[in-house]
Scaffold this active site. Sequence first.
Site, PDB file in Angstrom:
ATOM      1  N   HIS A 198      63.101 -37.012  29.133  1.00 41.99           N
ATOM      2  CA  HIS A 198      63.815 -38.261  29.410  1.00 41.99           C
ATOM      3  C   HIS A 198      64.558 -38.796  28.194  1.00 41.99           C
ATOM      4  O   HIS A 198      65.567 -39.462  28.320  1.00 41.99           O
ATOM      5  CB  HIS A 198      62.881 -39.287  30.047  1.00 41.99           C
ATOM      6  CG  HIS A 198      62.675 -38.973  31.484  1.00 41.99           C
ATOM      7  ND1 HIS A 198      61.607 -38.234  31.934  1.00 41.99           N
ATOM      8  CD2 HIS A 198      63.462 -39.223  32.562  1.00 41.99           C
ATOM      9  CE1 HIS A 198      61.733 -38.059  33.237  1.00 41.99           C
ATOM     10  NE2 HIS A 198      62.834 -38.650  33.649  1.00 41.99           N
ATOM     11  N   GLU A 440      61.745 -32.594  44.471  1.00 39.54           N
ATOM     12  CA  GLU A 440      61.511 -32.258  43.055  1.00 39.54           C
ATOM     13  C   GLU A 440      60.111 -31.706  42.806  1.00 39.54           C
ATOM     14  O   GLU A 440      59.752 -31.405  41.676  1.00 39.54           O
ATOM     15  CB  GLU A 440      61.797 -33.454  42.150  1.00 39.54           C
ATOM     16  CG  GLU A 440      61.058 -34.717  42.475  1.00 39.54           C
ATOM     17  CD  GLU A 440      61.430 -35.873  41.539  1.00 39.54           C
ATOM     18  OE1 GLU A 440      62.090 -35.642  40.518  1.00 39.54           O
ATOM     19  OE2 GLU A 440      61.032 -37.009  41.848  1.00 39.54           O
ATOM     20  N   ASP A 464      62.483 -31.985  37.490  1.00 31.46           N
ATOM     21  CA  ASP A 464      61.070 -31.882  37.843  1.00 31.46           C
ATOM     22  C   ASP A 464      60.789 -30.636  38.675  1.00 31.46           C
ATOM     23  O   ASP A 464      59.720 -30.035  38.552  1.00 31.46           O
ATOM     24  CB  ASP A 464      60.607 -33.138  38.590  1.00 31.46           C
ATOM     25  CG  ASP A 464      60.306 -34.258  37.618  1.00 31.46           C
ATOM     26  OD1 ASP A 464      59.666 -33.969  36.585  1.00 31.46           O
ATOM     27  OD2 ASP A 464      60.729 -35.396  37.867  1.00 31.46           O
ATOM     28  N   ARG A 474      58.375 -30.499  30.716  1.00 33.11           N
ATOM     29  CA  ARG A 474      59.785 -30.589  30.328  1.00 33.11           C
ATOM     30  C   ARG A 474      59.994 -31.280  28.988  1.00 33.11           C
ATOM     31  O   ARG A 474      61.075 -31.208  28.408  1.00 33.11           O
ATOM     32  CB  ARG A 474      60.605 -31.280  31.430  1.00 33.11           C
ATOM     33  CG  ARG A 474      60.190 -32.689  31.708  1.00 33.11           C
ATOM     34  CD  ARG A 474      60.709 -33.189  33.041  1.00 33.11           C
ATOM     35  NE  ARG A 474      61.905 -34.000  32.904  1.00 33.11           N
ATOM     36  CZ  ARG A 474      62.382 -34.800  33.849  1.00 33.11           C
ATOM     37  NH1 ARG A 474      61.768 -34.865  35.025  1.00 33.11           N
ATOM     38  NH2 ARG A 474      63.459 -35.493  33.671  1.00 33.11           N
ATOM     39  N   CYS A 511      70.768 -34.252  41.859  1.00 33.05           N
ATOM     40  CA  CYS A 511      70.929 -35.285  40.831  1.00 33.05           C
ATOM     41  C   CYS A 511      70.209 -34.916  39.543  1.00 33.05           C
ATOM     42  O   CYS A 511      70.221 -35.676  38.584  1.00 33.05           O
ATOM     43  CB  CYS A 511      70.468 -36.644  41.340  1.00 33.05           C
ATOM     44  SG  CYS A 511      68.716 -36.705  41.730  1.00 33.05           S
TER      45      CYS A 511
END
Length: 580
Positions: A198, A440, A464, A474, A511
Amino acid sequence: MASFTLQGIPVSRGIAIGRAHVLRPAALEVQHYLVGQEQVEAEVVRLQQAISAAEQELKKIWADLPADAPSELGAFLNIHALFLSDPMLAQAPLEIIRTRHYNAEWALVTQIDVLLAQFDEIEDEYLRERKADIEQVADRVLKLLTGSATSLPAVAGVDELNAHMIVVARDISPADMMQFQNSAFVGFVTDEGGQNSHTAIVSRSLGIPAVVGMGNASQLIAQDDWLIIDSVAGIVIVAPPQIVLDEYRDKQAALLRARKKLVRLKKTAAVTKDGTAITLLANIEFPEHAAAAMEVGAAGVGLFRSEFLFMGRNGVLPSEEEQFNAYRTTVLTMKGRPVTIRTLDVGADKPLNEVDAGTMNPALGLRAIRYCLSEPQLFLTQLRAILRASAFGKVHILLPMLAHAFEIDQSLALLAQAKSELALQNVSFDANVSVGAMIEVPAAALSLPMFVRKLDFLSVGTNDLIQYTLAIDRADHAVAHLYDDLHPAILQLLAMTVAAANKSGLPVSICGGMAGDIKLTRLLLGMGFRVLSMPPALLLEIKQEVMNMDLPLFAPVVKKILRSYDPAVIAEAMRTLQLL
Ligand code: PEP
Ligand code: MG
């Protein structure tokens, strides 16, 4: 100093040139901004007052010491008082404010860093351990300063080049990253992180060059080193010689010119050569980012990561009114273009507060929809706020991390409850607001009929989906090399999702990060996706790519890619696709 180059994972394309600002973890908590020339002396006084207030505090503690207090306590207080009056702590930060225009907190932590580094080199163990005292003294002053923080002023009267700084840190949480918005920082370098952590996502959204997963850059780079971030190549050049600096300044200017040229495409329709219309949407984290989406002519917001409204607030949640205002502002900024608001997706690397940050296996824990369903009042508040905003423009609701049918049912039931509460109060909302599922979690991609039957649209979160399918955190740079968009398992799940959606006539978009990766655009459109949502900074480049495509030519190559389980064959076919 000799120049050297470090390699990492590039996360947002661009070049940044500036001086290193190396952050210790504690230093992340203080505000960093530059004060204008006219405010410098006021800022100096603010720091002086905090230092003398800290001295007063120490004196009071000393005076209040009970007679039987251990003698070491008095000694500690003495040391702290000595540090406070030492010019290294009492004077040097004032000079930093005067010469560099740093705000008081920032000047103090910068000087503390310098002092701590000097302590590291001391052989004597006793003296080395005085580091902790320095940190405690600094914390005392910082606490007093925070109570008197000034607001962020405009950066005036500062030499532009010297004002450019690059944050170097072990890691920067998305919440901490937000304080660097609209500041003098032009780049980020972190030891931790992966391509779709993120932190990486936020830097991409801010359009700021960043390289993550650098290993131990924060130890190798010293405070104030000149740095070049080349986030196309994923390298950081430390202390570059003049000739390299000049070369990169030219490259930077050329990149800027190319970006400016792309603006011409803002109003052009995203249609392929064969006439297929593609919808390009924007991912945003804050209402203010909607303006950037409009600037690049996005057809709407495909993902509003609403959790960013909840983060970095020490657990104090935004009220229904505050959320409503944020959503309505976004909807109004988008002027009738649809806005997809994803409900709160907290947890994992987006903890609501420090306590959550310590959970074991947070990515597999109580995050996203799981968290919302365990806190129905919080979820209802958000749903009401979103519904109220739906009276001002087209709003879609997107539910993150669904895996079970009951999660869909419970979410829809809570939405129905939110609607009836508003209806009872005669508050307007769009009664037909559409509700979609993030695909996801592999379980969702493998049970699509469950979602297709109950919901209005699907949106694939590849970040995800890859994390959970390939079992790689991640945000962990140690496994970042295993993060593979083109793994056959991922390609199969994507193909299944688009096929199920098309069969039932349900709109489907992507997305996650794959949608904004220009190397993958041909593949995704060739697979049948027609709606892509990405950071605004990437949209026009992708539009240009879309306009150069002839989709019917892709079909045989895409088929080959989807049939293959051999990475070399897939890589070769991907190269072919780029040439068509
Ligand atoms: C994703 O997982 O791909 C996604 C779009 O959501 P986030 O990156 O916020 O988890
Ligand atoms: Mg996600």
